[in-house]
Design a protein around this motif. Structure first.
Motif, PDB file in Angstrom:
ATOM      1  N   ILE A 223      56.381 113.991  80.314  1.00 53.80           N
ATOM      2  CA  ILE A 223      55.236 113.556  79.515  1.00 53.80           C
ATOM      3  C   ILE A 223      54.667 114.720  78.702  1.00 53.80           C
ATOM      4  CG2 ILE A 223      52.850 112.716  79.632  1.00 53.80           C
ATOM      5  CD1 ILE A 223      53.694 111.040  82.059  1.00 53.80           C
ATOM      6  N   ASP A 224      54.564 115.897  79.330  1.00 52.44           N
ATOM      7  CA  ASP A 224      54.024 117.065  78.637  1.00 52.44           C
ATOM      8  C   ASP A 224      54.971 117.591  77.562  1.00 52.44           C
ATOM      9  OD1 ASP A 224      51.779 117.004  80.243  1.00 52.44           O
ATOM     10  OD2 ASP A 224      52.541 118.495  81.659  1.00 52.44           O
ATOM     11  N   LEU A 225      56.269 117.333  77.730  1.00 54.46           N
ATOM     12  CA  LEU A 225      57.284 117.921  76.846  1.00 54.46           C
ATOM     13  C   LEU A 225      57.511 117.142  75.563  1.00 54.46           C
ATOM     14  CD1 LEU A 225      59.679 119.952  76.337  1.00 54.46           C
ATOM     15  CD2 LEU A 225      61.110 118.317  77.601  1.00 54.46           C
ATOM     16  N   VAL A 226      57.743 115.838  75.674  1.00 54.28           N
ATOM     17  CA  VAL A 226      58.191 115.062  74.514  1.00 54.28           C
ATOM     18  C   VAL A 226      57.003 114.688  73.621  1.00 54.28           C
ATOM     19  CG1 VAL A 226      60.192 114.172  75.748  1.00 54.28           C
ATOM     20  CG2 VAL A 226      58.061 112.861  75.764  1.00 54.28           C
ATOM     21  N   PRO A 227      57.233 114.534  72.311  1.00 50.23           N
ATOM     22  CA  PRO A 227      56.123 114.204  71.398  1.00 50.23           C
ATOM     23  C   PRO A 227      55.404 112.906  71.744  1.00 50.23           C
ATOM     24  CG  PRO A 227      58.058 114.923  70.166  1.00 50.23           C
ATOM     25  CD  PRO A 227      58.486 114.791  71.586  1.00 50.23           C
ATOM     26  N   THR A 228      56.150 111.892  72.200  1.00 50.54           N
ATOM     27  CA  THR A 228      55.494 110.635  72.565  1.00 50.54           C
ATOM     28  C   THR A 228      54.571 110.830  73.765  1.00 50.54           C
ATOM     29  OG1 THR A 228      57.487 110.069  73.820  1.00 50.54           O
ATOM     30  CG2 THR A 228      57.262 109.086  71.642  1.00 50.54           C
ATOM     31  N   GLY A 229      54.950 111.716  74.660  1.00 49.98           N
ATOM     32  CA  GLY A 229      54.099 112.022  75.807  1.00 49.98           C
ATOM     33  C   GLY A 229      52.843 112.759  75.385  1.00 49.98           C
ATOM     34  N   GLN A 230      52.992 113.696  74.447  1.00 51.17           N
ATOM     35  CA  GLN A 230      51.829 114.416  73.936  1.00 51.17           C
ATOM     36  C   GLN A 230      50.896 113.459  73.189  1.00 51.17           C
ATOM     37  OE1 GLN A 230      53.850 117.427  71.691  1.00 51.17           O
ATOM     38  NE2 GLN A 230      54.706 118.372  73.517  1.00 51.17           N
ATOM     39  N   SER A 231      51.490 112.497  72.468  1.00 51.09           N
ATOM     40  CA  SER A 231      50.690 111.468  71.802  1.00 51.09           C
ATOM     41  C   SER A 231      49.888 110.680  72.826  1.00 51.09           C
ATOM     42  CB  SER A 231      51.606 110.534  71.006  1.00 51.09           C
ATOM     43  OG  SER A 231      50.883 109.450  70.462  1.00 51.09           O
ATOM     44  N   TYR A 232      50.523 110.333  73.923  1.00 48.07           N
ATOM     45  CA  TYR A 232      49.849 109.590  74.992  1.00 48.07           C
ATOM     46  C   TYR A 232      48.680 110.404  75.570  1.00 48.07           C
ATOM     47  CZ  TYR A 232      49.060 107.832  79.731  1.00 48.07           C
ATOM     48  OH  TYR A 232      48.476 107.381  80.887  1.00 48.07           O
ATOM     49  N   LEU A 233      48.904 111.691  75.823  1.00 53.93           N
ATOM     50  CA  LEU A 233      47.863 112.532  76.407  1.00 53.93           C
ATOM     51  C   LEU A 233      46.666 112.687  75.465  1.00 53.93           C
ATOM     52  CD1 LEU A 233      50.024 115.379  77.999  1.00 53.93           C
ATOM     53  CD2 LEU A 233      48.892 113.493  79.188  1.00 53.93           C
ATOM     54  N   ILE A 234      46.955 112.872  74.173  1.00 52.90           N
ATOM     55  CA  ILE A 234      45.864 113.071  73.205  1.00 52.90           C
ATOM     56  C   ILE A 234      45.071 111.785  73.016  1.00 52.90           C
ATOM     57  CG2 ILE A 234      45.315 113.619  70.804  1.00 52.90           C
ATOM     58  CD1 ILE A 234      47.874 115.366  70.792  1.00 52.90           C
ATOM     59  N   SER A 235      45.780 110.680  72.787  1.00 49.20           N
ATOM     60  CA  SER A 235      45.096 109.436  72.436  1.00 49.20           C
ATOM     61  C   SER A 235      44.408 108.771  73.620  1.00 49.20           C
ATOM     62  CB  SER A 235      46.084 108.449  71.790  1.00 49.20           C
ATOM     63  OG  SER A 235      47.131 108.110  72.676  1.00 49.20           O
ATOM     64  N   THR A 236      44.783 109.132  74.849  1.00 48.19           N
ATOM     65  CA  THR A 236      44.112 108.591  76.026  1.00 48.19           C
ATOM     66  C   THR A 236      43.143 109.595  76.650  1.00 48.19           C
ATOM     67  OG1 THR A 236      45.964 109.262  77.453  1.00 48.19           O
ATOM     68  CG2 THR A 236      46.010 107.014  76.557  1.00 48.19           C
ATOM     69  N   MET A 237      42.890 110.679  75.919  1.00 45.13           N
ATOM     70  CA  MET A 237      41.921 111.700  76.340  1.00 45.13           C
ATOM     71  C   MET A 237      42.300 112.360  77.672  1.00 45.13           C
ATOM     72  SD  MET A 237      39.771 111.473  73.822  1.00 45.13           S
ATOM     73  CE  MET A 237      39.201 110.306  72.567  1.00 45.13           C
ATOM     74  N   GLN A 238      43.606 112.493  77.936  1.00 43.03           N
ATOM     75  CA  GLN A 238      44.053 113.119  79.179  1.00 43.03           C
ATOM     76  C   GLN A 238      44.622 114.512  78.949  1.00 43.03           C
ATOM     77  OE1 GLN A 238      46.369 110.572  81.888  1.00 43.03           O
ATOM     78  NE2 GLN A 238      45.886 108.836  80.576  1.00 43.03           N
ATOM     79  N   LEU A 239      44.525 114.996  77.713  1.00 44.38           N
ATOM     80  CA  LEU A 239      45.149 116.272  77.366  1.00 44.38           C
ATOM     81  C   LEU A 239      44.649 117.414  78.241  1.00 44.38           C
ATOM     82  CD1 LEU A 239      46.951 117.909  75.375  1.00 44.38           C
ATOM     83  CD2 LEU A 239      44.911 118.201  73.968  1.00 44.38           C
ATOM     84  N   PHE A 240      43.356 117.413  78.545  1.00 40.02           N
ATOM     85  CA  PHE A 240      42.773 118.569  79.213  1.00 40.02           C
ATOM     86  C   PHE A 240      42.971 118.560  80.721  1.00 40.02           C
ATOM     87  CE2 PHE A 240      40.654 117.897  75.204  1.00 40.02           C
ATOM     88  CZ  PHE A 240      40.860 119.145  74.627  1.00 40.02           C
TER      89      PHE A 240
END
Length: 271
Positions: A223-240
């Protein structure tokens, strides 16, 4: 190198599909602003940051990756279809410069899409939703992660297109890659969010499919590696919740794909 970039950007400015994509993301920003304003009137809690960070995906759906897969694949693929790459190599351009020029152009496409989206999100979202609810530092770091995500999309899409040498094959492959990785990320995220114990009428019951430590670490790594995973983390406010990983893994993916891609591109028989 500068001549290659000038030629690419000159062609990009005349590309109707590119401008259609810009208009689409601007309309998306307006649409989401209106929808969220309606939801707020019914008691939902949305701030401007929710609209702005949707520039990188909406609730885990990587729309920008899909748009880039089409626009960049067709843009770069035209160089093969028209024999442009062969001509560039014949007049002395290096394969590395051709690769880098197309990569920079694809990254620029992604950045223009993001800027167009955010501009209209601010113009329409600010008066309807008010200011940001997240601290400024978090918004800034999310934007940095989003830019790295777009660069990663551009890197993978450019590599696939230049190595496949076919517009159709590149578009299909890149779209499939985005959708497959989106499904993988959603499945992994759902598994990671499962509780260790299910609440039942008879009391807590052990979740037999709860992933162990090694499997959980692997799922989170993907999830942290692939762009779709990064999209998921950013858009669901889970990045931090994942501090440095998406940033470091994103840079690592960009470097690895470009290094491997250039090596293969050097050996590619271009007719």
């Amino acid at each position: 190198m500068s001549k290659l970039l000038r030629a690419n950007f000159h062609r990009l400015l005349k590309d109707k599909l590119f401008w259609t994509a810009v208009v689409f993301v601007a309309a998306e920003a307006v649409f989401l602003s209106v929808i969220m304003k309606i939801n707020v009137s019914y008691g939902a809690e949305y701030g401007l940051d929710t609209v702005v960070l949707s520039a990188f995906g909406f609730s885990g759906f990587p729309l920008q990756g899909i748009i880039m897969a089409v626009v960049c694949s067709l843009f770069v693929g035209k160089e093969y279809a028209g024999g442009t790459i062969r001509n560039k190599l014949m007049i002395g351009r290096t394969r590395e410069s051709v690769w880098l020029a197309n990569l920079i152009t694809c990254i620029a496409i992604g950045l223009v899409l993001v800027v167009a989206y955010i501009l209209f999100a601010l113009l329409f979202g600010l008066p309807m939703l008010g200011g940001f609810t997240l601290p400024a530092q978090r918004v800034a770091l999310s934007l940095v992660a989003g830019v790295l995500m777009m660069a990663a999309y551009a890197t993978v899409i450019n590599a696939v297109t230049l190595l496949f040498r076919s517009q159709t094959a590149a578009v299909v492959t890149n779209l499939l890659a985005v959708f497959v990785m989106m499904m993988v990320v959603m499945i992994f995220a759902a598994k990671l969010n499962e509780p260790l114990y299910w609440e039942t009428s008879d009391g807590p019951m052990l979740n037999e499919s709860y992933p162990g430590p090694i499997l959980r670490a692997f799922m989170q790594f993907v999830i942290d590696l692939v762009p779709t995973g990064q999209s998921y983390l950013i858009s669901t406010m889970q990045l931090f919740e994942h501090t440095w990983q998406p940033y470091v893994y994103g840079v690592g993916l960009i470097a690895l794909v470009n290094a491997g891609g250039v090596m293969l591109f050097r050996r590619l028989d271009i007719k």
